[in-house]
Design a protein around this motif. Sequence first.
Motif, PDB file in Angstrom:
ATOM      1  N   PRO A  15      -1.527 -12.292  -1.568  1.00 25.47           N
ATOM      2  CA  PRO A  15      -0.426 -12.994  -0.974  1.00 25.47           C
ATOM      3  C   PRO A  15       0.932 -12.104  -1.351  1.00 25.47           C
ATOM      4  O   PRO A  15       1.860 -12.065  -0.610  1.00 25.47           O
ATOM      5  N   PHE A  16       0.965 -11.773  -2.576  1.00 29.15           N
ATOM      6  CA  PHE A  16       1.975 -10.631  -3.151  1.00 29.15           C
ATOM      7  C   PHE A  16       2.087  -9.500  -2.286  1.00 29.15           C
ATOM      8  O   PHE A  16       3.249  -8.927  -2.099  1.00 29.15           O
ATOM      9  N   THR A  17       1.078  -8.640  -1.896  1.00 33.00           N
ATOM     10  CA  THR A  17       1.190  -7.730  -0.950  1.00 33.00           C
ATOM     11  C   THR A  17       1.611  -7.963   0.336  1.00 33.00           C
ATOM     12  O   THR A  17       2.725  -7.070   0.816  1.00 33.00           O
ATOM     13  N   LEU A  18       1.541  -9.192   0.859  1.00 31.31           N
ATOM     14  CA  LEU A  18       2.096  -9.579   2.174  1.00 31.31           C
ATOM     15  C   LEU A  18       3.660  -9.721   2.172  1.00 31.31           C
ATOM     16  O   LEU A  18       4.269  -9.627   3.061  1.00 31.31           O
ATOM     17  N   LYS A  19       4.145 -10.125   0.815  1.00 28.73           N
ATOM     18  CA  LYS A  19       5.390 -10.302   0.794  1.00 28.73           C
ATOM     19  C   LYS A  19       6.252  -8.994   0.589  1.00 28.73           C
ATOM     20  O   LYS A  19       7.169  -8.710   0.990  1.00 28.73           O
ATOM     21  N   ARG A  20       5.689  -8.295  -0.411  1.00 33.02           N
ATOM     22  CA  ARG A  20       6.227  -6.973  -0.667  1.00 33.02           C
ATOM     23  C   ARG A  20       4.944  -6.041  -0.785  1.00 33.02           C
ATOM     24  O   ARG A  20       4.330  -5.678  -1.716  1.00 33.02           O
ATOM     25  N   PRO A  21       5.101  -4.866   0.125  1.00 25.71           N
ATOM     26  CA  PRO A  21       4.226  -4.101   0.361  1.00 25.71           C
ATOM     27  C   PRO A  21       3.796  -3.206  -0.919  1.00 25.71           C
ATOM     28  O   PRO A  21       2.653  -2.631  -1.089  1.00 25.71           O
ATOM     29  N   VAL A  22       4.684  -2.899  -1.958  1.00 31.67           N
ATOM     30  CA  VAL A  22       4.694  -1.995  -3.013  1.00 31.67           C
ATOM     31  C   VAL A  22       3.807  -2.792  -4.099  1.00 31.67           C
ATOM     32  O   VAL A  22       3.018  -1.883  -4.761  1.00 31.67           O
ATOM     33  N   VAL A  23       3.416  -4.061  -3.948  1.00 34.04           N
ATOM     34  CA  VAL A  23       2.319  -4.624  -4.751  1.00 34.04           C
ATOM     35  C   VAL A  23       1.075  -4.045  -4.295  1.00 34.04           C
ATOM     36  O   VAL A  23       0.214  -3.746  -5.214  1.00 34.04           O
ATOM     37  N   GLY A  24       0.932  -3.914  -3.126  1.00 33.99           N
ATOM     38  CA  GLY A  24      -0.400  -3.402  -2.528  1.00 33.99           C
ATOM     39  C   GLY A  24      -0.629  -2.052  -2.796  1.00 33.99           C
ATOM     40  O   GLY A  24      -1.764  -1.620  -3.480  1.00 33.99           O
ATOM     41  N   VAL A  25       0.193  -1.058  -2.963  1.00 29.10           N
ATOM     42  CA  VAL A  25      -0.045   0.384  -3.527  1.00 29.10           C
ATOM     43  C   VAL A  25      -0.017   0.539  -4.766  1.00 29.10           C
ATOM     44  O   VAL A  25      -0.905   1.303  -5.327  1.00 29.10           O
ATOM     45  N   LEU A  26       0.602  -0.583  -5.611  1.00 29.87           N
ATOM     46  CA  LEU A  26       0.243  -0.580  -7.098  1.00 29.87           C
ATOM     47  C   LEU A  26      -1.121  -1.156  -7.157  1.00 29.87           C
ATOM     48  O   LEU A  26      -1.920  -0.571  -8.350  1.00 29.87           O
ATOM     49  N   THR A  27      -1.717  -2.216  -6.699  1.00 27.97           N
ATOM     50  CA  THR A  27      -3.148  -2.485  -6.709  1.00 27.97           C
ATOM     51  C   THR A  27      -3.787  -1.392  -6.584  1.00 27.97           C
ATOM     52  O   THR A  27      -4.977  -1.246  -7.000  1.00 27.97           O
ATOM     53  N   TYR A  28      -3.501  -0.610  -5.494  1.00 24.80           N
ATOM     54  CA  TYR A  28      -4.528   0.438  -4.995  1.00 24.80           C
ATOM     55  C   TYR A  28      -4.585   1.431  -6.062  1.00 24.80           C
ATOM     56  O   TYR A  28      -5.738   1.989  -6.188  1.00 24.80           O
ATOM     57  N   ASN A 124      13.126  -1.109 -10.628  1.00 24.51           N
ATOM     58  CA  ASN A 124      11.870  -1.476 -11.102  1.00 24.51           C
ATOM     59  C   ASN A 124      10.745  -1.175 -10.257  1.00 24.51           C
ATOM     60  O   ASN A 124       9.512  -1.200 -11.075  1.00 24.51           O
ATOM     61  N   ASP A 125      10.594  -0.883  -9.005  1.00 23.24           N
ATOM     62  CA  ASP A 125       9.658  -0.264  -8.340  1.00 23.24           C
ATOM     63  C   ASP A 125       8.922   0.833  -9.206  1.00 23.24           C
ATOM     64  O   ASP A 125       7.666   1.010  -9.256  1.00 23.24           O
ATOM     65  N   VAL A 126       9.830   1.761  -9.353  1.00 24.46           N
ATOM     66  CA  VAL A 126       9.392   3.021  -9.904  1.00 24.46           C
ATOM     67  C   VAL A 126       8.919   2.806 -11.260  1.00 24.46           C
ATOM     68  O   VAL A 126       7.949   3.448 -11.404  1.00 24.46           O
ATOM     69  N   LYS A 127       9.399   2.033 -11.980  1.00 24.12           N
ATOM     70  CA  LYS A 127       9.279   1.642 -13.543  1.00 24.12           C
ATOM     71  C   LYS A 127       7.565   1.139 -13.308  1.00 24.12           C
ATOM     72  O   LYS A 127       6.916   1.217 -13.923  1.00 24.12           O
ATOM     73  N   ALA A 128       7.411   0.142 -12.249  1.00 24.54           N
ATOM     74  CA  ALA A 128       6.170  -0.465 -12.189  1.00 24.54           C
ATOM     75  C   ALA A 128       5.115   0.571 -11.700  1.00 24.54           C
ATOM     76  O   ALA A 128       4.129   0.434 -12.258  1.00 24.54           O
ATOM     77  N   LEU A 129       5.597   1.611 -10.747  1.00 23.56           N
ATOM     78  CA  LEU A 129       4.703   2.586 -10.452  1.00 23.56           C
ATOM     79  C   LEU A 129       4.300   3.560 -11.597  1.00 23.56           C
ATOM     80  O   LEU A 129       2.845   3.693 -11.793  1.00 23.56           O
ATOM     81  N   VAL A 130       5.234   3.867 -12.455  1.00 26.10           N
ATOM     82  CA  VAL A 130       4.870   4.663 -13.798  1.00 26.10           C
ATOM     83  C   VAL A 130       3.846   3.755 -14.833  1.00 26.10           C
ATOM     84  O   VAL A 130       2.770   4.369 -15.407  1.00 26.10           O
ATOM     85  N   LEU A 131       4.298   2.485 -14.962  1.00 30.18           N
ATOM     86  CA  LEU A 131       3.545   1.759 -15.604  1.00 30.18           C
ATOM     87  C   LEU A 131       2.071   1.526 -15.270  1.00 30.18           C
ATOM     88  O   LEU A 131       1.063   1.582 -16.071  1.00 30.18           O
ATOM     89  N   THR A 132       1.994   1.263 -14.054  1.00 30.52           N
ATOM     90  CA  THR A 132       0.646   1.206 -13.515  1.00 30.52           C
ATOM     91  C   THR A 132      -0.264   2.323 -13.530  1.00 30.52           C
ATOM     92  O   THR A 132      -1.386   2.172 -13.919  1.00 30.52           O
ATOM     93  N   VAL A 133       0.387   3.303 -13.379  1.00 28.68           N
ATOM     94  CA  VAL A 133      -0.422   4.588 -13.451  1.00 28.68           C
ATOM     95  C   VAL A 133      -0.890   4.924 -14.899  1.00 28.68           C
ATOM     96  O   VAL A 133      -2.162   5.156 -15.217  1.00 28.68           O
TER      97      VAL A 133
END
Length: 445
Positions: A15-28, A124-133
């Motif tokens: 559901p979050f991916t459908l709202k904001r695709p960036v959640v999908g790439v982080l989950t991936y 915040n998207d970039v910070k979330a990406l760094v944090l996820t990796v």
Amino acid sequence: MRDLLVLLLMLLSIPFTLKRPVVGVLTYAVFSLMNPHRITYGFAGSFPFVMIIAVVTLLATLASKEKKKVPFTPLVIQLLIVIFWVTLTAVFALNQAGAWEEWNTVMKTMLIVVLTIAVTRTVNDVKALVLTVAVSLGFWGLKGGLWTVMTGGHNGLLGPPGTYIGDNNTLALAMVTSVPLIVAVSSFAPTKWTKRAAIAVAILTGVSVIGSYSRGALLGGTCMALFLWLKSNSKVKTGLLFALAIPLLLVAMPSQWMDRMHSIDNYQEDASALGRINSWGFAINVANHLPLGGGFATFTPQIFQLYAPDPTVFFVAHSIYFQVLGEHGYFGLILYLLMFFFAWRTGSRIVKKCGKDPELTWAATTARMCQVSIIGYMTAGAFLAMAYYDLPYYVLAILVCLEKVLFIAPQPDNTPPLRLPFLSRRKARTDAWKQAAPVATPRKR
């Protein structure tokens, strides 16, 4: 239970991916780098989590009204050129069946990297990406570091089976590359405790590199540590930490670890080392005879019969450089190296633009740490065939996204950013509490 937890994580992300695709790439990224489904014992081990996440993310991206932008910086252009070249070499590959199977895997990684760059829109998207990796690989670094300490380094480390990082050598390369990214997380951690936690995980990840018994990773870790010190904002503290911790850890390692590391000097007596040299000679011969290289999946016993100095000894490339050379030729190797050169230049450009602005200190630190990650990967990768491993391409994506959201396409103020509890909510509650707290007035005596 693990299977159900992993499945629940994937389902909750949709559901979050459908709202904001960036959640999908982080989950991936979590499933691609951490591989939580590979440490289960039931149906999750073979369930197509990654494929489902990729399809949902792609559909969400196409349907989303958010503005997607891929900045055509030198790094992005070079990445696209590399994609074109490896596709061209696959057309003329010596091993057609294996080449297109490998091409399919590599193109999935490239597609997700480009998609990550496109849908990452805010700071915040970039910070979330760094944090996820960092968290995805920090999980294995924390686990491996604690295991090394508890066993006294007597037992080697293994990663999730059936993945890029399944054995001790490949896991060690991933740890070397991820340590600087974990340090980068500490630069934007909201509290001193989360900052200390990030540093502790980075230290234990470094311990796991030593505990892996990987000789190539030891060299890569040494270079990574040197550049980490050079890029550090606190060279005295970092230098003292290395000067005290590394000798103590090396002395604590058992004798079999020392014997393994000393075997670097006796490569003439090491069958593994001689096999690697034979594979490197094979790659050179293929590149000399075929301008396009042999294409993906060239390192096979059958093709060794034609080009190897010793056709009776078969080894895989055991080097990102000779792997690319043998599969894509001299020009392909040049294109591959140029990609990392432009990545380094992107990091330097970000640091220069950030200057001494205190609001952008985290960004400059993250860019520097990405450069250190590149050094660690390219040093340790000299002895491992991991040219298409996801992690270094995520490092490139972080650099592109960082430059994009700060200097190329800054996020408008009226667009809601991706909010993660670690990055924003706790800080927002703290700020609100400070504003609501009454101001103490001095008593009159």
